[in-house]
Design a protein around this motif. Structure first.
Motif, mmCIF file in Angstrom:
data_model
loop_
_atom_site.group_PDB
_atom_site.id
_atom_site.type_symbol
_atom_site.label_atom_id
_atom_site.label_comp_id
_atom_site.label_asym_id
_atom_site.label_seq_id
_atom_site.Cartn_x
_atom_site.Cartn_y
_atom_site.Cartn_z
ATOM 1 N N GLU A 69 54.743 -8.009 -47.274
ATOM 2 C CA GLU A 69 53.450 -8.713 -47.319
ATOM 3 C C GLU A 69 53.188 -9.362 -48.671
ATOM 4 N N ARG A 73 52.733 -13.336 -49.127
ATOM 5 C CA ARG A 73 51.504 -13.902 -49.684
ATOM 6 C C ARG A 73 51.817 -14.803 -50.877
ATOM 7 N N SER A 76 53.440 -18.030 -49.613
ATOM 8 C CA SER A 76 52.439 -18.926 -49.019
ATOM 9 C C SER A 76 51.652 -19.639 -50.105
ATOM 10 N N LEU A 110 53.038 -14.022 -42.497
ATOM 11 C CA LEU A 110 51.992 -13.252 -43.181
ATOM 12 C C LEU A 110 50.857 -12.908 -42.217
ATOM 13 N N GLU A 113 51.466 -10.074 -39.777
ATOM 14 C CA GLU A 113 51.321 -8.714 -40.275
ATOM 15 C C GLU A 113 49.942 -8.141 -39.950
ATOM 16 N N LYS A 114 48.982 -9.011 -39.628
ATOM 17 C CA LYS A 114 47.613 -8.572 -39.353
ATOM 18 C C LYS A 114 47.166 -8.857 -37.918
ATOM 19 N N CYS A 131 39.958 -6.354 -37.928
ATOM 20 C CA CYS A 131 40.330 -6.523 -39.337
ATOM 21 C C CYS A 131 39.166 -6.128 -40.240
ATOM 22 N N ASP A 135 41.954 -6.815 -45.392
ATOM 23 C CA ASP A 135 42.877 -7.751 -44.755
ATOM 24 C C ASP A 135 42.624 -9.205 -45.161
ATOM 25 N N GLU A 138 45.484 -11.590 -46.791
ATOM 26 C CA GLU A 138 46.519 -12.025 -45.845
ATOM 27 C C GLU A 138 45.963 -13.014 -44.829
ATOM 28 N N TRP A 141 45.325 -16.532 -46.909
ATOM 29 C CA TRP A 141 46.504 -17.310 -47.286
ATOM 30 C C TRP A 141 47.367 -17.664 -46.082
ATOM 31 N N GLY A 142 47.349 -16.792 -45.063
ATOM 32 C CA GLY A 142 48.069 -17.132 -43.839
ATOM 33 C C GLY A 142 47.459 -18.329 -43.139
#
Length: 282
Positions: A69, A73, A76, A110, A113-114, A131, A135, A138, A141-142
């Motif tokens: 992660e 991050r 990204s 990324l 992952e969430k 979430c 969180d 992530e 930026w995702g």
């Protein structure tokens, strides 16, 4: 199990642990400062020329640790900044597309992952609701990485489907921590609603609310807020006074007073010059 096998297993376990720790150490001591350095540069040409060395390092590390992660991050963030710089350096469209594709690759991982963002239905809504504030980095930026890719797609069906994901994710970020990254989620909605008709849930009133919030939360230091405000709302409402005042504020801003936004602010100043030179209201 024999003592020899136990010893071998112990060595293997420790090796895996140490390699993992090494990756985290490199991420913390090498990659994060490198990405921070890119974001604090004021020489856009230097970023265009020098950033690929950092990006190759991140690419190599992600080959060995594709689901890390922290690395995802950082990757990204780095690619988002690099793509923004390429747009100012006159890079060929093919080069920009290649790097936006890489941005989406890492940003998508990324987000995965969430949330299972590619499902896009009720399951996505449910996962976003689960979430919490931890969180947010992530999620932000995702989704910002996806948005960077979307902006280069010319309104393709695939990009419009991903925009729905970005909108839902940014809305959840507002609910969890509207101050994150100087209110950048508000900036997204300000620009988004300014270009979306009222009958589809957008319009200037909504846009102005979010743009003003972004300015407030950024303390007028993140200059892309002013540029977005001028380019979207001010032009949409034919408010030349607001338009010119915002852009002149950008041009007079001392870059060194907000080093954390140096690269984006330098890009914002170049954009402000272009917008003023266009003579939109003439």
């Amino acid at each position: 199990m024999s003592h020899g096998k136990i010893f071998s297993w112990t060595v293997l376990t420790l090796t895996v642990f140490l390699l993992s720790s090494c990756a985290r150490l490199i991420t913390h001591n090498v990659v994060e400062p490198a990405v921070a350095n890119i974001q604090q540069q004021t020489d856009i040409e230097l970023v265009c020329e020098g950033a690929p060395a950092y990006l190759l390092m991140v690419d190599s590390m992600l080959t060995s640790h594709p689901r890390d992660e922290g690395l995802l991050r950082m990757a990204s963030q780095a690619y988002i900044g690099y793509v923004g710089a390429l747009g100012q350096c006159g890079a060929p469209p093919a080069k920009i597309r290649t790097n936006t594709d890489k941005t989406k690759l890492y940003a998508g991982r990324l987000l995965e992952e969430k949330i299972h963002w590619q499902t896009r239905g009720f399951e996505l809504d449910q996962e976003l609701a689960e979430c919490d504030r931890s969180d947010v980095p992530e999620l932000f930026w995702g989704s910002f990485g996806l948005l960077t890719w979307i902006q280069q797609q010319g309104g393709s069906p695939a990009s419009m489907a991903d925009l729905v994901v970005v909108e839902k994710t940014m809305q959840r970020i507002l609910e969890l921590d509207e101050k994150y990254q100087a209110g950048a989620a508000h900036l997204f909605f300000g620009g988004y609603y300014a270009t979306k008709p009222e009958f589809l849930g957008g319009g200037p009133k909504k846009a102005r609310y979010h743009l003003e919030k972004a300015l407030l939360l950024s303390q007028h230091q993140f200059l892309l807020c002013q540029v977005t405000y001028a380019r979207t709302y001010a032009r949409l409402t034919f408010d030349q006074e607001l338009h010119d005042r915002l852009l002149k504020e950008v041009l007079s801003f001392p870059i060194e007073s907000a080093p954390q936004y140096a690269l984006s602010n330098r890009i914002a100043q170049k954009e402000a010059e272009k917008l003023l030179d266009e003579g939109y209201f003439d």
